[in-house]
Design a protein around this motif. Structure first.
Motif, PDB file in Angstrom:
ATOM      1  N   SER A  25      64.954  99.688  77.550  1.00 19.45           N
ATOM      2  CA  SER A  25      64.351  98.527  78.189  1.00 19.45           C
ATOM      3  C   SER A  25      65.332  97.849  79.141  1.00 19.45           C
ATOM      4  O   SER A  25      64.981  97.503  80.274  1.00 19.45           O
ATOM      5  N   HIS A  26      66.562  97.685  78.700  1.00 14.43           N
ATOM      6  CA  HIS A  26      67.580  97.063  79.556  1.00 14.43           C
ATOM      7  C   HIS A  26      67.917  97.942  80.752  1.00 14.43           C
ATOM      8  O   HIS A  26      68.107  97.440  81.857  1.00 14.43           O
ATOM      9  N   ARG A  27      67.979  99.248  80.546  1.00 16.21           N
ATOM     10  CA  ARG A  27      68.332 100.177  81.629  1.00 16.21           C
ATOM     11  C   ARG A  27      67.271 100.248  82.720  1.00 16.21           C
ATOM     12  O   ARG A  27      67.596 100.387  83.899  1.00 16.21           O
ATOM     13  N   VAL A  28      66.011 100.197  82.327  1.00 17.44           N
ATOM     14  CA  VAL A  28      64.933 100.360  83.306  1.00 17.44           C
ATOM     15  C   VAL A  28      64.264  99.040  83.685  1.00 17.44           C
ATOM     16  O   VAL A  28      63.353  99.024  84.512  1.00 17.44           O
ATOM     17  N   GLU A  29      64.700  97.951  83.065  1.00 15.76           N
ATOM     18  CA  GLU A  29      64.172  96.614  83.346  1.00 15.76           C
ATOM     19  C   GLU A  29      62.661  96.534  83.133  1.00 15.76           C
ATOM     20  O   GLU A  29      61.905  96.054  83.974  1.00 15.76           O
ATOM     21  N   ILE A  30      62.239  97.067  81.989  1.00 17.90           N
ATOM     22  CA  ILE A  30      60.850  96.980  81.542  1.00 17.90           C
ATOM     23  C   ILE A  30      60.893  96.385  80.142  1.00 17.90           C
ATOM     24  O   ILE A  30      61.759  96.750  79.350  1.00 17.90           O
ATOM     25  N   THR A  31      59.976  95.490  79.838  1.00 19.85           N
ATOM     26  CA  THR A  31      60.005  94.836  78.536  1.00 19.85           C
ATOM     27  C   THR A  31      59.834  95.848  77.405  1.00 19.85           C
ATOM     28  O   THR A  31      59.180  96.880  77.574  1.00 19.85           O
ATOM     29  N   VAL A  32      60.404  95.513  76.263  1.00 18.02           N
ATOM     30  CA  VAL A  32      60.249  96.344  75.075  1.00 18.02           C
ATOM     31  C   VAL A  32      58.764  96.466  74.717  1.00 18.02           C
ATOM     32  O   VAL A  32      58.303  97.536  74.320  1.00 18.02           O
ATOM     33  N   VAL A  33      58.026  95.393  74.887  1.00 22.44           N
ATOM     34  CA  VAL A  33      56.593  95.407  74.576  1.00 22.44           C
ATOM     35  C   VAL A  33      55.871  96.446  75.435  1.00 22.44           C
ATOM     36  O   VAL A  33      55.093  97.261  74.923  1.00 22.44           O
ATOM     37  N   ASN A  34      56.145  96.452  76.747  1.00 23.15           N
ATOM     38  CA  ASN A  34      55.478  97.418  77.625  1.00 23.15           C
ATOM     39  C   ASN A  34      55.923  98.845  77.335  1.00 23.15           C
ATOM     40  O   ASN A  34      55.107  99.774  77.375  1.00 23.15           O
ATOM     41  N   LEU A  35      57.195  99.052  77.022  1.00 20.72           N
ATOM     42  CA  LEU A  35      57.659 100.383  76.651  1.00 20.72           C
ATOM     43  C   LEU A  35      57.019 100.833  75.346  1.00 20.72           C
ATOM     44  O   LEU A  35      56.673 102.004  75.187  1.00 20.72           O
ATOM     45  N   SER A  36      56.840  99.910  74.427  1.00 20.03           N
ATOM     46  CA  SER A  36      56.204 100.225  73.151  1.00 20.03           C
ATOM     47  C   SER A  36      54.750 100.642  73.358  1.00 20.03           C
ATOM     48  O   SER A  36      54.266 101.579  72.723  1.00 20.03           O
ATOM     49  N   ILE A  37      54.052  99.965  74.250  1.00 22.10           N
ATOM     50  CA  ILE A  37      52.667 100.321  74.581  1.00 22.10           C
ATOM     51  C   ILE A  37      52.620 101.740  75.136  1.00 22.10           C
ATOM     52  O   ILE A  37      51.767 102.546  74.750  1.00 22.10           O
ATOM     53  N   LEU A  38      53.557 102.064  76.004  1.00 24.64           N
ATOM     54  CA  LEU A  38      53.640 103.411  76.562  1.00 24.64           C
ATOM     55  C   LEU A  38      53.978 104.431  75.478  1.00 24.64           C
ATOM     56  O   LEU A  38      53.323 105.465  75.343  1.00 24.64           O
ATOM     57  N   LYS A  39      54.992 104.115  74.677  1.00 24.78           N
ATOM     58  CA  LYS A  39      55.463 105.017  73.620  1.00 24.78           C
ATOM     59  C   LYS A  39      54.365 105.345  72.620  1.00 24.78           C
ATOM     60  O   LYS A  39      54.250 106.478  72.160  1.00 24.78           O
ATOM     61  N   ASN A  40      53.540 104.373  72.308  1.00 18.82           N
ATOM     62  CA  ASN A  40      52.488 104.556  71.304  1.00 18.82           C
ATOM     63  C   ASN A  40      51.193 105.125  71.881  1.00 18.82           C
ATOM     64  O   ASN A  40      50.197 105.232  71.166  1.00 18.82           O
ATOM     65  N   GLY A  41      51.208 105.474  73.175  1.00 20.54           N
ATOM     66  CA  GLY A  41      50.043 106.095  73.784  1.00 20.54           C
ATOM     67  C   GLY A  41      48.908 105.152  74.103  1.00 20.54           C
ATOM     68  O   GLY A  41      47.772 105.587  74.268  1.00 20.54           O
ATOM     69  N   HIS A  42      49.201 103.857  74.205  1.00 18.71           N
ATOM     70  CA  HIS A  42      48.152 102.881  74.480  1.00 18.71           C
ATOM     71  C   HIS A  42      48.085 102.458  75.941  1.00 18.71           C
ATOM     72  O   HIS A  42      47.198 101.693  76.314  1.00 18.71           O
ATOM     73  N   ALA A  43      48.996 102.955  76.766  1.00 18.58           N
ATOM     74  CA  ALA A  43      48.991 102.609  78.191  1.00 18.58           C
ATOM     75  C   ALA A  43      47.833 103.313  78.881  1.00 18.58           C
ATOM     76  O   ALA A  43      47.519 104.467  78.577  1.00 18.58           O
ATOM     77  N   LYS A  44      47.186 102.632  79.802  1.00 16.97           N
ATOM     78  CA  LYS A  44      46.074 103.209  80.561  1.00 16.97           C
ATOM     79  C   LYS A  44      46.568 103.868  81.842  1.00 16.97           C
ATOM     80  O   LYS A  44      45.872 104.697  82.424  1.00 16.97           O
ATOM     81  N   ALA A  45      47.763 103.476  82.304  1.00 20.31           N
ATOM     82  CA  ALA A  45      48.318 104.002  83.553  1.00 20.31           C
ATOM     83  C   ALA A  45      49.828 103.808  83.544  1.00 20.31           C
ATOM     84  O   ALA A  45      50.358 103.028  82.746  1.00 20.31           O
ATOM     85  N   ILE A  46      50.495 104.536  84.457  1.00 21.04           N
ATOM     86  CA  ILE A  46      51.923 104.344  84.643  1.00 21.04           C
ATOM     87  C   ILE A  46      52.214 104.485  86.138  1.00 21.04           C
ATOM     88  O   ILE A  46      51.703 105.412  86.789  1.00 21.04           O
ATOM     89  N   ARG A  47      52.969 103.565  86.672  1.00 17.60           N
ATOM     90  CA  ARG A  47      53.342 103.625  88.089  1.00 17.60           C
ATOM     91  C   ARG A  47      54.385 104.710  88.292  1.00 17.60           C
ATOM     92  O   ARG A  47      55.226 104.953  87.428  1.00 17.60           O
ATOM     93  N   PHE A  48      54.339 105.358  89.454  1.00 19.22           N
ATOM     94  CA  PHE A  48      55.350 106.358  89.781  1.00 19.22           C
ATOM     95  C   PHE A  48      56.745 105.743  89.766  1.00 19.22           C
ATOM     96  O   PHE A  48      57.694 106.395  89.343  1.00 19.22           O
ATOM     97  N   SER A  49      56.873 104.494  90.207  1.00 15.06           N
ATOM     98  CA  SER A  49      58.191 103.848  90.210  1.00 15.06           C
ATOM     99  C   SER A  49      58.718 103.672  88.779  1.00 15.06           C
ATOM    100  O   SER A  49      59.915 103.837  88.523  1.00 15.06           O
ATOM    101  N   THR A  50      57.830 103.376  87.847  1.00 19.53           N
ATOM    102  CA  THR A  50      58.215 103.260  86.441  1.00 19.53           C
ATOM    103  C   THR A  50      58.599 104.620  85.885  1.00 19.53           C
ATOM    104  O   THR A  50      59.618 104.760  85.200  1.00 19.53           O
ATOM    105  N   LEU A  51      57.807 105.626  86.191  1.00 19.71           N
ATOM    106  CA  LEU A  51      58.093 106.982  85.750  1.00 19.71           C
ATOM    107  C   LEU A  51      59.444 107.448  86.292  1.00 19.71           C
ATOM    108  O   LEU A  51      60.244 108.041  85.567  1.00 19.71           O
TER     109      LEU A  51
END
Length: 69
Positions: A25-51
């Protein structure tokens, strides 16, 4: 035909690299909550910049992070 799903391998990549979700989270400047949503397969989309930031921080390719099953 069985439902196909995109699976996020974030948990596996973190374990392989000995990295915590908080550290990533600190390295990519994305909240732990948003990373957790992604990690748990609950994200509906991901930006190329985030990827891109995730792949840079984890030293991986997008195909290492996302799989189609």
């Amino acid at each position: 035909m069985a439902d196909q799903v995109i699976r996020v391998r974030l948990d596996e990549l973190l374990k392989e690299r000995g990295m915590t979700l908080t550290e990533l989270s600190h390295r990519v400047e994305i909240t732990v909550v948003n990373l957790s949503i992604l990690k748990n397969g609950h994200a509906k989309a991901i930006r190329f910049s985030t990827l891109e930031r995730l792949c840079r921080a984890l030293g991986c390719q997008p195909g290492d992070l996302l799989t189609y099953e």
